[in-house]
Motif scaffolding. Structure first.
Motif, PDB file in Angstrom:
ATOM      1  N   ASP A  56     -64.248  96.092 -14.004  1.00 28.96           N
ATOM      2  CA  ASP A  56     -64.000  96.763 -15.285  1.00 28.96           C
ATOM      3  C   ASP A  56     -65.296  97.273 -15.899  1.00 28.96           C
ATOM      4  N   GLU A  57     -66.340  96.451 -15.834  1.00 34.00           N
ATOM      5  CA  GLU A  57     -67.638  96.867 -16.370  1.00 34.00           C
ATOM      6  C   GLU A  57     -68.204  98.040 -15.589  1.00 34.00           C
ATOM      7  N   GLN A  58     -68.059  98.013 -14.264  1.00 36.12           N
ATOM      8  CA  GLN A  58     -68.540  99.114 -13.438  1.00 36.12           C
ATOM      9  C   GLN A  58     -67.752 100.393 -13.725  1.00 36.12           C
ATOM     10  N   ARG A  59     -66.442 100.246 -13.884  1.00 34.28           N
ATOM     11  CA  ARG A  59     -65.597 101.400 -14.201  1.00 34.28           C
ATOM     12  C   ARG A  59     -65.998 102.002 -15.545  1.00 34.28           C
ATOM     13  N   ALA A  60     -66.230 101.158 -16.539  1.00 30.64           N
ATOM     14  CA  ALA A  60     -66.651 101.634 -17.857  1.00 30.64           C
ATOM     15  C   ALA A  60     -68.016 102.323 -17.770  1.00 30.64           C
ATOM     16  N   ALA A  61     -68.919 101.786 -16.960  1.00 34.17           N
ATOM     17  CA  ALA A  61     -70.237 102.400 -16.802  1.00 34.17           C
ATOM     18  C   ALA A  61     -70.118 103.768 -16.128  1.00 34.17           C
ATOM     19  N   ARG A  62     -69.226 103.887 -15.145  1.00 36.25           N
ATOM     20  CA  ARG A  62     -69.023 105.190 -14.483  1.00 36.25           C
ATOM     21  C   ARG A  62     -68.445 106.213 -15.452  1.00 36.25           C
ATOM     22  N   VAL A  63     -67.493 105.787 -16.274  1.00 34.41           N
ATOM     23  CA  VAL A  63     -66.900 106.691 -17.264  1.00 34.41           C
ATOM     24  C   VAL A  63     -67.964 107.135 -18.259  1.00 34.41           C
ATOM     25  N   GLU A  64     -68.770 106.191 -18.738  1.00 28.22           N
ATOM     26  CA  GLU A  64     -69.825 106.531 -19.691  1.00 28.22           C
ATOM     27  C   GLU A  64     -70.829 107.494 -19.071  1.00 28.22           C
ATOM     28  N   LEU A 110     -61.474 117.398 -20.975  1.00 29.12           N
ATOM     29  CA  LEU A 110     -60.862 116.410 -20.065  1.00 29.12           C
ATOM     30  C   LEU A 110     -61.477 115.025 -20.226  1.00 29.12           C
ATOM     31  N   GLU A 111     -62.790 114.963 -20.408  1.00 27.28           N
ATOM     32  CA  GLU A 111     -63.473 113.672 -20.502  1.00 27.28           C
ATOM     33  C   GLU A 111     -63.191 112.974 -21.822  1.00 27.28           C
ATOM     34  N   GLY A 112     -63.042 113.773 -22.909  1.00 28.18           N
ATOM     35  CA  GLY A 112     -62.746 113.190 -24.208  1.00 28.18           C
ATOM     36  C   GLY A 112     -63.903 112.375 -24.728  1.00 28.18           C
ATOM     37  N   PRO A 113     -63.617 111.529 -25.676  1.00 23.30           N
ATOM     38  CA  PRO A 113     -62.377 111.316 -26.423  1.00 23.30           C
ATOM     39  C   PRO A 113     -62.144 112.439 -27.443  1.00 23.30           C
ATOM     40  N   GLU A 114     -61.124 112.277 -28.249  1.00 26.35           N
ATOM     41  CA  GLU A 114     -60.662 113.334 -29.148  1.00 26.35           C
ATOM     42  C   GLU A 114     -61.739 113.800 -30.121  1.00 26.35           C
ATOM     43  N   ASP A 115     -62.518 112.899 -30.693  1.00 24.38           N
ATOM     44  CA  ASP A 115     -63.525 113.329 -31.673  1.00 24.38           C
ATOM     45  C   ASP A 115     -64.630 114.161 -31.022  1.00 24.38           C
ATOM     46  N   VAL A 116     -64.983 113.873 -29.773  1.00 28.28           N
ATOM     47  CA  VAL A 116     -65.968 114.685 -29.060  1.00 28.28           C
ATOM     48  C   VAL A 116     -65.361 116.036 -28.707  1.00 28.28           C
ATOM     49  N   THR A 163     -71.225 112.490 -30.033  1.00 23.82           N
ATOM     50  CA  THR A 163     -71.431 111.978 -28.667  1.00 23.82           C
ATOM     51  C   THR A 163     -72.304 110.728 -28.683  1.00 23.82           C
ATOM     52  N   HIS A 164     -73.274 110.698 -29.566  1.00 29.79           N
ATOM     53  CA  HIS A 164     -74.120 109.496 -29.682  1.00 29.79           C
ATOM     54  C   HIS A 164     -73.261 108.287 -30.062  1.00 29.79           C
ATOM     55  N   ALA A 165     -72.358 108.482 -31.014  1.00 27.24           N
ATOM     56  CA  ALA A 165     -71.485 107.378 -31.433  1.00 27.24           C
ATOM     57  C   ALA A 165     -70.590 106.931 -30.284  1.00 27.24           C
ATOM     58  N   VAL A 166     -70.087 107.878 -29.506  1.00 28.04           N
ATOM     59  CA  VAL A 166     -69.208 107.531 -28.384  1.00 28.04           C
ATOM     60  C   VAL A 166     -69.971 106.798 -27.298  1.00 28.04           C
ATOM     61  N   LEU A 167     -71.145 107.297 -26.958  1.00 25.36           N
ATOM     62  CA  LEU A 167     -71.903 106.698 -25.860  1.00 25.36           C
ATOM     63  C   LEU A 167     -72.563 105.380 -26.231  1.00 25.36           C
ATOM     64  N   HIS A 168     -72.928 105.232 -27.480  1.00 24.46           N
ATOM     65  CA  HIS A 168     -73.626 104.007 -27.882  1.00 24.46           C
ATOM     66  C   HIS A 168     -72.796 103.082 -28.740  1.00 24.46           C
ATOM     67  N   GLY A 169     -71.622 103.567 -29.147  1.00 24.32           N
ATOM     68  CA  GLY A 169     -70.767 102.745 -30.000  1.00 24.32           C
ATOM     69  C   GLY A 169     -69.570 102.178 -29.261  1.00 24.32           C
ATOM     70  N   GLY A 170     -69.402 102.536 -27.975  1.00 21.94           N
ATOM     71  CA  GLY A 170     -68.320 101.973 -27.172  1.00 21.94           C
ATOM     72  C   GLY A 170     -66.958 102.593 -27.441  1.00 21.94           C
ATOM     73  N   ALA A 171     -66.884 103.807 -27.922  1.00 16.72           N
ATOM     74  CA  ALA A 171     -65.580 104.459 -28.164  1.00 16.72           C
ATOM     75  C   ALA A 171     -64.936 104.864 -26.873  1.00 16.72           C
TER      76      ALA A 171
END
Length: 171
Positions: A56-64, A110-116, A163-171
């Motif tokens: 799960d952590e690896q998957r989240a890192a790949r998505v990020e 496609l990558e999202g999320p909605e706010d980005v 994008t900063h909030a998404v990448l560093h805030g865990g959205a």
């Protein structure tokens, strides 16, 4: 009761004692086997949980990382296109930059999320408005051009903070 009777009673008692000891040994062995099986099952569950958490952590890192790359490419295309959106540049160069932004916007969508996605849409729309202004540009358009460039800069700032909030805030 003779010696034979005593021998038979002693043999029977020894046989009964052996049987009883064997029964207790078997029962204890079964309990130990059950405990070992339970401990093995718990250990297997713990290993599976650890592997699942790691995956799960690896998957989240790949998505990020995919998002980070996509956002960076979109921002680079924005900067490149903004440099092309000048009255002195030909319309074909401006359109080429806009096409690149539009293609990368589709990937950000496609990558999202909605706010980005919404922030990227605002960036794209601001660039399109500058391009439309330049299509009919004349000397009186300079003030409107400067205003549209400010709007692009503001949209870029919103995109960066989102994008900063998404990448560093865990959205």
């Amino acid at each position: 009761m003779g010696d034979l009777g005593i021998a038979l009673i002693a043999a029977g008692a020894a046989l009964a004692g052996s049987a009883l000891t064997g029964w207790f040994t078997i029962a204890a062995g079964r309990r130990q086997a059950a405990a070992a099986r339970y401990a093995g099952d718990e250990q297997a569950r713990a290993v599976i949980d650890t592997v699942n958490r790691t995956l799960d952590e690896q998957r989240a890192a790949r998505v990020e990382e995919a998002r980070r790359q996509m956002y960076t490419q979109f921002l680079m295309a924005f900067n490149e296109t903004l440099n092309l959106l000048k009255p002195c540049n030909p319309q074909s160069a401006r359109r080429s930059g806009l096409e690149k932004v539009h293609a990368l916007y589709s990937l950000v969508d496609l990558e999202g999320p909605e706010d980005v996605r919404a922030a990227a849409s605002a960036v794209r729309e601001a660039l399109l408005d500058v391009a439309e202004l330049l299509d009919d540009y004349h000397r009186d358009s300079a003030a409107a051009y400067d205003w549209e460039l400010e709007r692009c800069a503001a949209a870029r700032r919103v995109f960066l903070s989102t994008t900063h909030a998404v990448l560093h805030g865990g959205a």
